[in-house]
Design a protein around this motif. Structure first.
Motif, PDB file in Angstrom:
ATOM      1  N   LEU A  90       0.813  -1.215   0.000  1.00  0.00           N
ATOM      2  CA  LEU A  90       0.000   0.000   0.000  1.00  0.00           C
ATOM      3  C   LEU A  90       0.846   1.265   0.000  1.00  0.00           C
ATOM      4  O   LEU A  90       0.327   2.366  -0.114  1.00  0.00           O
ATOM      5  CB  LEU A  90      -0.928   0.011   1.225  1.00  0.00           C
ATOM      6  CG  LEU A  90      -2.067  -1.020   1.197  1.00  0.00           C
ATOM      7  CD1 LEU A  90      -2.737  -1.096   2.559  1.00  0.00           C
ATOM      8  CD2 LEU A  90      -3.080  -0.668   0.124  1.00  0.00           C
ATOM      9  N   ASP A  91       2.132   1.064   0.161  1.00  0.00           N
ATOM     10  CA  ASP A  91       3.023   2.220   0.234  1.00  0.00           C
ATOM     11  C   ASP A  91       3.252   2.768  -1.176  1.00  0.00           C
ATOM     12  O   ASP A  91       3.939   2.164  -1.994  1.00  0.00           O
ATOM     13  CB  ASP A  91       4.360   1.800   0.864  1.00  0.00           C
ATOM     14  CG  ASP A  91       5.289   2.986   1.057  1.00  0.00           C
ATOM     15  OD1 ASP A  91       4.863   4.117   0.740  1.00  0.00           O
ATOM     16  OD2 ASP A  91       6.418   2.768   1.518  1.00  0.00           O
ATOM     17  N   ALA A  92       2.632   3.878  -1.476  1.00  0.00           N
ATOM     18  CA  ALA A  92       2.740   4.468  -2.811  1.00  0.00           C
ATOM     19  C   ALA A  92       3.673   5.671  -2.823  1.00  0.00           C
ATOM     20  O   ALA A  92       3.530   6.573  -3.644  1.00  0.00           O
ATOM     21  CB  ALA A  92       1.359   4.885  -3.306  1.00  0.00           C
ATOM     22  N   SER A  93       4.614   5.686  -1.920  1.00  0.00           N
ATOM     23  CA  SER A  93       5.542   6.809  -1.874  1.00  0.00           C
ATOM     24  C   SER A  93       6.406   6.816  -3.129  1.00  0.00           C
ATOM     25  O   SER A  93       6.629   5.772  -3.752  1.00  0.00           O
ATOM     26  CB  SER A  93       6.438   6.687  -0.642  1.00  0.00           C
ATOM     27  OG  SER A  93       7.252   5.531  -0.741  1.00  0.00           O
ATOM     28  N   PRO A  94       6.883   7.982  -3.557  1.00  0.00           N
ATOM     29  CA  PRO A  94       7.749   8.040  -4.743  1.00  0.00           C
ATOM     30  C   PRO A  94       8.955   7.119  -4.625  1.00  0.00           C
ATOM     31  O   PRO A  94       9.397   6.538  -5.620  1.00  0.00           O
ATOM     32  CB  PRO A  94       8.155   9.512  -4.805  1.00  0.00           C
ATOM     33  CG  PRO A  94       7.043  10.240  -4.097  1.00  0.00           C
ATOM     34  CD  PRO A  94       6.601   9.327  -3.009  1.00  0.00           C
ATOM     35  N   GLU A  95       9.488   6.997  -3.409  1.00  0.00           N
ATOM     36  CA  GLU A  95      10.645   6.138  -3.215  1.00  0.00           C
ATOM     37  C   GLU A  95      10.298   4.674  -3.499  1.00  0.00           C
ATOM     38  O   GLU A  95      11.075   3.935  -4.118  1.00  0.00           O
ATOM     39  CB  GLU A  95      11.192   6.281  -1.794  1.00  0.00           C
ATOM     40  CG  GLU A  95      11.763   7.649  -1.475  1.00  0.00           C
ATOM     41  CD  GLU A  95      10.675   8.669  -1.138  1.00  0.00           C
ATOM     42  OE1 GLU A  95       9.483   8.251  -1.046  1.00  0.00           O
ATOM     43  OE2 GLU A  95      10.997   9.856  -1.008  1.00  0.00           O
ATOM     44  N   LYS A  96       9.097   4.269  -3.023  1.00  0.00           N
ATOM     45  CA  LYS A  96       8.685   2.883  -3.227  1.00  0.00           C
ATOM     46  C   LYS A  96       8.443   2.605  -4.711  1.00  0.00           C
ATOM     47  O   LYS A  96       8.863   1.572  -5.243  1.00  0.00           O
ATOM     48  CB  LYS A  96       7.397   2.608  -2.437  1.00  0.00           C
ATOM     49  CG  LYS A  96       6.938   1.152  -2.498  1.00  0.00           C
ATOM     50  CD  LYS A  96       7.947   0.240  -1.840  1.00  0.00           C
ATOM     51  CE  LYS A  96       7.470  -1.198  -1.809  1.00  0.00           C
ATOM     52  NZ  LYS A  96       8.470  -2.093  -1.183  1.00  0.00           N
ATOM     53  N   VAL A  97       7.786   3.510  -5.387  1.00  0.00           N
ATOM     54  CA  VAL A  97       7.530   3.350  -6.822  1.00  0.00           C
ATOM     55  C   VAL A  97       8.840   3.271  -7.593  1.00  0.00           C
ATOM     56  O   VAL A  97       9.008   2.431  -8.487  1.00  0.00           O
ATOM     57  CB  VAL A  97       6.650   4.493  -7.346  1.00  0.00           C
ATOM     58  CG1 VAL A  97       6.543   4.423  -8.872  1.00  0.00           C
ATOM     59  CG2 VAL A  97       5.270   4.445  -6.711  1.00  0.00           C
ATOM     60  N   ALA A  98       9.785   4.147  -7.238  1.00  0.00           N
ATOM     61  CA  ALA A  98      11.076   4.157  -7.924  1.00  0.00           C
ATOM     62  C   ALA A  98      11.816   2.835  -7.714  1.00  0.00           C
ATOM     63  O   ALA A  98      12.443   2.295  -8.637  1.00  0.00           O
ATOM     64  CB  ALA A  98      11.922   5.328  -7.428  1.00  0.00           C
ATOM     65  N   GLU A  99      11.719   2.284  -6.494  1.00  0.00           N
ATOM     66  CA  GLU A  99      12.367   0.999  -6.203  1.00  0.00           C
ATOM     67  C   GLU A  99      11.766  -0.116  -7.049  1.00  0.00           C
ATOM     68  O   GLU A  99      12.492  -0.936  -7.631  1.00  0.00           O
ATOM     69  CB  GLU A  99      12.213   0.676  -4.716  1.00  0.00           C
ATOM     70  CG  GLU A  99      12.813  -0.661  -4.322  1.00  0.00           C
ATOM     71  CD  GLU A  99      12.511  -1.023  -2.880  1.00  0.00           C
ATOM     72  OE1 GLU A  99      12.782  -2.166  -2.500  1.00  0.00           O
ATOM     73  OE2 GLU A  99      11.978  -0.160  -2.138  1.00  0.00           O
TER      74      GLU A  99
END
Length: 605
Positions: A368-377
């Motif tokens: 559920l973590d849609a942070s930019p960092e998570k998406v980039a990973e």
């Protein structure tokens, strides 16, 4: 391998029993005699559609059964070596490949064991109602007959073989001939990993407000549980401890009184009164002092055993008196119990449930973590997996291209010997490149190739996709050439199959018919071949020959109508049938020609 085919009440066939040869079997007879009913029976036990209109007159149901010999030991060894699946290389029976899903494995997955190395596939078609499929005495869905037959029998008739015109079938055939199972397995694993991360990225990118609220709730809940840091069963231990503290006075009073009765010295070292332990010990000694007959010694032993247990009780009670006074910790205990109770009310009912919920929530929060960092990973991981899939697809393409060139050249050589001079097969393996409409382009579940079998029926003819450029007879001979080429490439390692050819001799005669028969016999060295033919030059190569004959209606029973019989011919009977096929008569010249033809129809070497 088909060991036996039995038919009852199917069209004009009231009863027929065929035991095909392990090599080549020819089925012959006059046009319209009912040879097609034999193919209909095989299609029935292969899961084909059922037509109640083909049930014999006055019969309640048609029935067909095929008994197939299977390699039970080889199937077990294969299952042990490759474990799960075939990496997606299995193909349907229409293409006649060596990587078809093993029928024994399919049967066992359905809870059906071969009977002495045999599978019995049967089908009943009633006049009204549904057909019934049975394997080794057990009813199964019709689709399972198709799965099993896919690894046992391949039918090449004008209608059946058109299916290989489909690009999917052509790819499956090429993969089987190429022997690229390892490359396929590696690619499928890379493809599955790529699709999985694509699905995860899509979920993360498409989160709505409710998903973000859920993420906030999970995050806050995890933090709260972590701050309390519960341990499984901790609340039960604390409640027991609180109960002891709250009832400490009663416990001390009761324990002291019990000890005074059992052993007064544990309470007061100056006490003179004897305790229960000493009294029991004295009683045991008194019994041992008796010299008269009786079980006094045994009774003394029992008293001493009781005294041993009593000593353990005294020891345990004395430790209770030595327990520290925790009255000052009661407030802290109550606060901790209340804190743990809040957790179990929300995520319980037990602390173990609370801990399990938190651990699962940690993983759910990651998705559920849609942070930019998570998406980039995730995007970085996706790029890596895409490169790995492309590399695996390239290896698969190389294996296909190499096999395509070799197979096409072999098939073209075979066609020239089958009255198709100037005919040629080209197998085009086109690797997709460039940008596409999907994120996975140019990849799909089967690699990065577009595969097409292109056929030129005669010199100067345009090269067209297979199925659009060949007549029924030409297509049958093309399929024979394909099967021969595949058999040669896998000689000694190929799973034995039953190939059935119908109309393969259409438009063929003379020397070409002899060559056709020779090649069918050659294929029969590595597989079982059954051919429906009207050519003596083809039938003469067979190891066994069955004649389908149409009998006129019985004068005493007009209701029965025309009846078709199926009989194996041997010796002189076979010579007469070959002579009939040659000239339509049994003249001495045609009989001599038949004997000569049978004598010459033998593979050398």
């Amino acid at each position: 391998m088909l060991e036996e085919l039995e038919i009852r009440d199917l069209g004009p066939i009231r009863h027929a029993l065929l035991t095909p040869a392990s090599g080549m079997t020819a089925i012959t007879g006059e046009t319209g005699a009912g040879k097609s009913m034999l193919l209909s029976a095989i299609k029935l036990i292969s899961g084909g559609s059922a037509d109640s209109g083909r049930v014999s007159a006055d019969a309640k149901a048609a029935w067909a059964q095929g008994v197939f010999a299977v390699d039970d030991d080889a199937a077990s060894a294969q299952g042990a070596s490759d474990g799960n699946d075939d990496g997606g290389t299995s193909s349907s029976g229409e293409t006649g490949t060596s990587s078809i899903s093993d029928p024994v494995h399919i049967a066992r997955n359905a809870g059906i064991e071969p009977d002495d190395g045999e599978l019995f596939l049967s089908r009943t078609v009633p006049v009204s109602g549904r057909s019934r499929a049975v394997v080794n005495g057990r009813s199964v869905p019709r689709a399972m007959l198709g799965e099993l037959a896919g690894g046992l029998v391949t039918i090449h008739g004008q209608a059946d073989q058109l299916r290989i015109a489909a690009p999917t079938r052509q790819r499956e055939f090429l993969d089987a001939v190429a022997g690229d199972e390892r490359e396929l397995i590696d690619y499928r694993r890379a493809w599955d990993a790529l699709r999985a991360i694509d699905d995860r990225l899509e979920r993360v990118r498409n989160q709505e407000a409710s998903a973000r609220q859920q993420a906030d709730y999970l995050r806050e809940s995890i933090d709260r549980i972590n701050r309390v840091d519960p341990q499984a069963g901790e609340d039960d231990d604390l409640k027991a401890k609180r109960s002891r503290i709250e009832n400490a006075a009663d416990i001390a009073q009761g324990v002291s009184a019990a000890l005074a009765a059992l052993d007064a010295s544990q309470v007061d070292v100056d006490a003179d009164a004897e305790g229960a332990s000493e009294l029991i010990n004295r009683a045991a000694q008194s019994l041992r002092a008796i010299r008269a007959d009786g079980d006094f010694s045994g009774l003394a032993d029992r008293l001493e055993s009781i005294n041993t247990d009593l000593s353990d009780v005294v020891y345990s009670l004395s430790r209770e008196l030595d327990a520290p006074d925790d009255m000052d910790d009661l407030d802290e205990l109550n606060a901790r119990i209340h804190e743990l109770g809040e957790l179990t009310r929300r995520w319980g009912p037990t602390l173990a449930d609370v801990i399990a919920w938190r651990d699962k929530a940690v993983f759910d929060l990651e998705d559920l973590d849609a942070s930019p960092e998570k998406v980039a990973e995730l995007e970085r991981d996706r790029e890596r997996l895409f490169r790995e899939a492309v590399a695996a697809a390239d290896r698969l393409s190389d294996a296909r291209a190499s096999a395509a060139a070799s197979l096409a050249a072999t098939v073209t050589d075979e066609l020239s010997s089958l009255a198709m001079d100037g005919a040629a097969l080209r197998i085009r393996v086109t690797k997709r490149t460039g940008a596409g409409k999907t994120p996975t382009w140019p990849l799909d579940a089967n690699g990065a190739d577009d595969i097409a079998f292109l056929f030129t029926p005669y010199e100067g003819a345009p090269e067209l996709p297979m199925g659009k450029s060949a007549s029924g007879g030409e297509l049958s001979r093309l399929m024979l050439a394909l099967e021969l080429s595949a058999a040669d490439r896998h000689a000694g390692s190929r799973t034995p199959m039953t190939f059935i050819f119908d109309e393969v001799d259409a438009g063929v005669g003379g020397k070409t018919a002899v060559e056709l028969g020779r090649r069918l016999a050659r294929l029969a060295r590595t597989a079982q071949v059954i051919v429906v033919t009207h050519l003596a030059q083809v039938a003469s190569w067979a190891d066994a020959q069955f004649v389908v004959t149409k009998e006129p209606p019985d004068a005493d029973d007009d209701a029965v109508g025309v009846v078709t019989t199926v009989e194996q011919v041997r010796g002189d009977a076979r010579v007469r049938e070959i002579a009939r096929m040659l000239s339509g008569s049994e003249s001495e010249a045609s009989l001599d020609h038949a004997r000569e033809l049978l004598s010459d129809s033998r593979l050398k070497g």
